[in-house]
Design a protein around this motif. Sequence first.
Motif, PDB file in Angstrom:
ATOM      1  N   SER A   1      13.493 -33.234  -1.298  1.00  0.00           N
ATOM      2  CA  SER A   1      12.366 -33.409  -2.214  1.00  0.00           C
ATOM      3  C   SER A   1      12.697 -32.854  -3.595  1.00  0.00           C
ATOM      4  O   SER A   1      13.311 -31.788  -3.716  1.00  0.00           O
ATOM      5  CB  SER A   1      11.131 -32.691  -1.659  1.00  0.00           C
ATOM      6  OG  SER A   1      10.117 -32.618  -2.637  1.00  0.00           O
ATOM      7  N   PRO A   2      12.267 -33.540  -4.677  1.00  0.00           N
ATOM      8  CA  PRO A   2      12.483 -33.004  -6.033  1.00  0.00           C
ATOM      9  C   PRO A   2      11.770 -31.689  -6.264  1.00  0.00           C
ATOM     10  O   PRO A   2      12.135 -30.945  -7.178  1.00  0.00           O
ATOM     11  CB  PRO A   2      11.930 -34.111  -6.938  1.00  0.00           C
ATOM     12  CG  PRO A   2      11.017 -34.913  -6.081  1.00  0.00           C
ATOM     13  CD  PRO A   2      11.601 -34.851  -4.697  1.00  0.00           C
ATOM     14  N   GLN A   3      10.755 -31.377  -5.456  1.00  0.00           N
ATOM     15  CA  GLN A   3      10.076 -30.092  -5.581  1.00  0.00           C
ATOM     16  C   GLN A   3      11.022 -28.931  -5.291  1.00  0.00           C
ATOM     17  O   GLN A   3      10.770 -27.811  -5.710  1.00  0.00           O
ATOM     18  CB  GLN A   3       8.878 -30.020  -4.632  1.00  0.00           C
ATOM     19  CG  GLN A   3       7.728 -30.922  -5.046  1.00  0.00           C
ATOM     20  CD  GLN A   3       6.530 -30.761  -4.140  1.00  0.00           C
ATOM     21  OE1 GLN A   3       6.681 -30.404  -2.969  1.00  0.00           O
ATOM     22  NE2 GLN A   3       5.353 -31.020  -4.661  1.00  0.00           N
ATOM     23  N   VAL A   4      12.097 -29.205  -4.590  1.00  0.00           N
ATOM     24  CA  VAL A   4      13.086 -28.167  -4.289  1.00  0.00           C
ATOM     25  C   VAL A   4      14.289 -28.292  -5.215  1.00  0.00           C
ATOM     26  O   VAL A   4      14.643 -27.353  -5.942  1.00  0.00           O
ATOM     27  CB  VAL A   4      13.538 -28.229  -2.816  1.00  0.00           C
ATOM     28  CG1 VAL A   4      14.578 -27.141  -2.533  1.00  0.00           C
ATOM     29  CG2 VAL A   4      12.350 -28.073  -1.884  1.00  0.00           C
ATOM     30  N   TYR A   5      14.935 -29.456  -5.228  1.00  0.00           N
ATOM     31  CA  TYR A   5      16.223 -29.542  -5.933  1.00  0.00           C
ATOM     32  C   TYR A   5      16.093 -29.516  -7.443  1.00  0.00           C
ATOM     33  O   TYR A   5      16.999 -29.067  -8.143  1.00  0.00           O
ATOM     34  CB  TYR A   5      17.018 -30.763  -5.473  1.00  0.00           C
ATOM     35  CG  TYR A   5      16.539 -32.108  -5.940  1.00  0.00           C
ATOM     36  CD1 TYR A   5      16.688 -32.523  -7.260  1.00  0.00           C
ATOM     37  CD2 TYR A   5      15.959 -33.011  -5.051  1.00  0.00           C
ATOM     38  CE1 TYR A   5      16.263 -33.767  -7.688  1.00  0.00           C
ATOM     39  CE2 TYR A   5      15.529 -34.259  -5.454  1.00  0.00           C
ATOM     40  CZ  TYR A   5      15.685 -34.634  -6.776  1.00  0.00           C
ATOM     41  OH  TYR A   5      15.262 -35.871  -7.200  1.00  0.00           O
ATOM     42  N   SER A   6      14.971 -30.001  -8.006  1.00  0.00           N
ATOM     43  CA  SER A   6      14.835 -29.995  -9.464  1.00  0.00           C
ATOM     44  C   SER A   6      14.734 -28.572 -10.008  1.00  0.00           C
ATOM     45  O   SER A   6      14.968 -28.328 -11.193  1.00  0.00           O
ATOM     46  CB  SER A   6      13.596 -30.800  -9.895  1.00  0.00           C
ATOM     47  OG  SER A   6      12.423 -30.216  -9.392  1.00  0.00           O
ATOM     48  N   PHE A   7      14.397 -27.630  -9.115  1.00  0.00           N
ATOM     49  CA  PHE A   7      14.355 -26.220  -9.497  1.00  0.00           C
ATOM     50  C   PHE A   7      15.623 -25.483  -9.068  1.00  0.00           C
ATOM     51  O   PHE A   7      16.232 -24.736  -9.837  1.00  0.00           O
ATOM     52  CB  PHE A   7      13.124 -25.559  -8.858  1.00  0.00           C
ATOM     53  CG  PHE A   7      13.165 -24.051  -8.888  1.00  0.00           C
ATOM     54  CD1 PHE A   7      12.927 -23.366 -10.069  1.00  0.00           C
ATOM     55  CD2 PHE A   7      13.432 -23.328  -7.741  1.00  0.00           C
ATOM     56  CE1 PHE A   7      12.966 -21.983 -10.100  1.00  0.00           C
ATOM     57  CE2 PHE A   7      13.467 -21.949  -7.758  1.00  0.00           C
ATOM     58  CZ  PHE A   7      13.221 -21.271  -8.939  1.00  0.00           C
ATOM     59  N   SER A   8      16.051 -25.712  -7.821  1.00  0.00           N
ATOM     60  CA  SER A   8      17.125 -24.897  -7.250  1.00  0.00           C
ATOM     61  C   SER A   8      18.497 -25.207  -7.833  1.00  0.00           C
ATOM     62  O   SER A   8      19.320 -24.294  -7.997  1.00  0.00           O
ATOM     63  CB  SER A   8      17.173 -25.089  -5.729  1.00  0.00           C
ATOM     64  OG  SER A   8      17.487 -26.433  -5.403  1.00  0.00           O
ATOM     65  N   ILE A   9      18.781 -26.463  -8.159  1.00  0.00           N
ATOM     66  CA  ILE A   9      20.113 -26.813  -8.670  1.00  0.00           C
ATOM     67  C   ILE A   9      20.358 -26.226 -10.066  1.00  0.00           C
ATOM     68  O   ILE A   9      21.377 -25.555 -10.291  1.00  0.00           O
ATOM     69  CB  ILE A   9      20.315 -28.341  -8.663  1.00  0.00           C
ATOM     70  CG1 ILE A   9      20.319 -28.870  -7.218  1.00  0.00           C
ATOM     71  CG2 ILE A   9      21.618 -28.697  -9.348  1.00  0.00           C
ATOM     72  CD1 ILE A   9      21.425 -28.307  -6.342  1.00  0.00           C
ATOM     73  N   PRO A  10      19.451 -26.423 -11.047  1.00  0.00           N
ATOM     74  CA  PRO A  10      19.674 -25.767 -12.345  1.00  0.00           C
ATOM     75  C   PRO A  10      19.699 -24.239 -12.244  1.00  0.00           C
ATOM     76  O   PRO A  10      20.483 -23.573 -12.923  1.00  0.00           O
ATOM     77  CB  PRO A  10      18.493 -26.244 -13.195  1.00  0.00           C
ATOM     78  CG  PRO A  10      18.049 -27.508 -12.558  1.00  0.00           C
ATOM     79  CD  PRO A  10      18.268 -27.315 -11.090  1.00  0.00           C
TER      80      PRO A  10
END
Length: 550
Positions: free
Chosen positions: A425-434
């Motif tokens: 979900s983008p709710q996780v990766y859009s925060f965790s990757i950067p």
Amino acid sequence: MILQTYSTTLTPEGISHVVKQVESDLQRRKHKASDIMSACVTLEDLLVILCQSAAEGEEAKVMIEKGIHRTLIRLSCKGERLLPEKMMQSPQLDVIGQEYSAEAENIIRQLVLGAYADRIKFRHSKGVNTFKVVVSKNQNAMLYETLIAIVSAVILGGLMRFTLPAGVCQAISYNLLEPLYILFLNAIKMIMAPLVFFSLASCVSGFSDLKTLGRTGSKVMGGYLFTTCLAIAFSYFVMTWFSFSPIDLSQFDLKPVEAASMGAVTLKDTLMDIIPSNFVEAFVKSNMMQIIFLSIMVGAAAASLDKRSEQITELISTMSALCTTITGYITRCMPLAVFGSFGSMVININGETFQTVAVWVVTVFISLLFLLLLYILLLAVVGRLNPFVFMRKYAGVMLAALSTSSSNATIPSALEACGKRLGISPQVYSFSIPLGATVNMNGTSVLYITLTFFLAAITGTAIDPGIMFSLITTIILVAMAAPGVPGGAIACEIMLLALVGAPVESIALVLGIMPLVEPFLTLVNVLSDGIVTAIVARREGKVDMEMYNS
């Protein structure tokens, strides 16, 4: 040379339209997909930021420019002075999506821009705010230049060693070659204290509102801290397999440091020494633990100053960017330092020195291999995900890490892999990757622990148990604030050597090897970001298992 110029209103529709135009233009010019994605994401967020200072109805200009070494995007708009770190606060400009609140969007936007900070330049002149965003450049330039320096030094040093009298060789080494890397090390030592202070203070002040992202954000941060501790523990475990004895380093002008001046030899005294009695003295003596304590205090205090918090945070971020830029200028001279270091070593080298350095390289790769195996185990046991599927779908990101030696450069491909191939979900990766590209440096932690113990051993420096506590704590914190420039880890490593009392000049022994090791350190950094993201998403029920297993 200006290739294309666009004008746009600073509205959601205008921003979206010009970003699509730029994307199409870059695709037509055959840029890599990862470079196009990162440039467009950055362009979109910077256009949103420009809205803060622009007058109503003001248009922004977007130009694509091509230089000798890079292609960049220049965007400008008339308005009051606006610092790059200032995030857009207007909720009506929803760029990221409906799944986040406006406050959470601002934090994510800050993380993205922070991760791409090395690609962004800002200036305000004559009432115009201007950003420059680098689209593409030769990511391997430092590696190629270093390899050329190594080969040249080996050839030149070998010819001198076997054709000139020993006295002449020693004179050339002492008067010409040694000053090259000594000047480089002096420059690094000059910038290391302010660099670490402002980098870590900026990191602390920037993440003070992490709680707004809720439980998922806390788990991501916890996962990154856990894997960093594992990296340090496994690296230390591997180092105990090997025995390094002091070797002849007479070709280097070693200046021993009294460990007692950097920290006490007992755990109690080490803890007592963390708080300095004098703010300035901590920097004069380069006391790493005291500098870190001060940076955390300043960062936390800056974030809690209510109305004045924004100005202080901007100042700290600007000083961090300034120190990082200076470090970048210094590390551009690394090929010259490598040439001097290798040339001097070839003239004075002996088989024992070469063999010892080779063994250290082996310890680094064994540590990294252990971590890779551990990540696979964590993904299978804790995340209950097939690790082979993950590795196959994440292979492109790992190849990008190897080819660029930059965690930031892999963000676009990592985001794409998480969303389009792994079903996260983008709710996780859009925060965790950067965020991971900023604070999760497991591979760098491996370098710090192995290199510190290696150089301490070969210079005959004993690491006291009391110093060990300071060393491990420092490595965890410094890894989070390491500058995102090629060779930037050297500045932090010099402070670690000073902390344990080892001669900082001994790092010249491995200067030429660092560009060869860094790609694999980056690989581990990037892979750990993806592993933690997948595990947290799985535990939160935010993985499309049908897409993951397809």
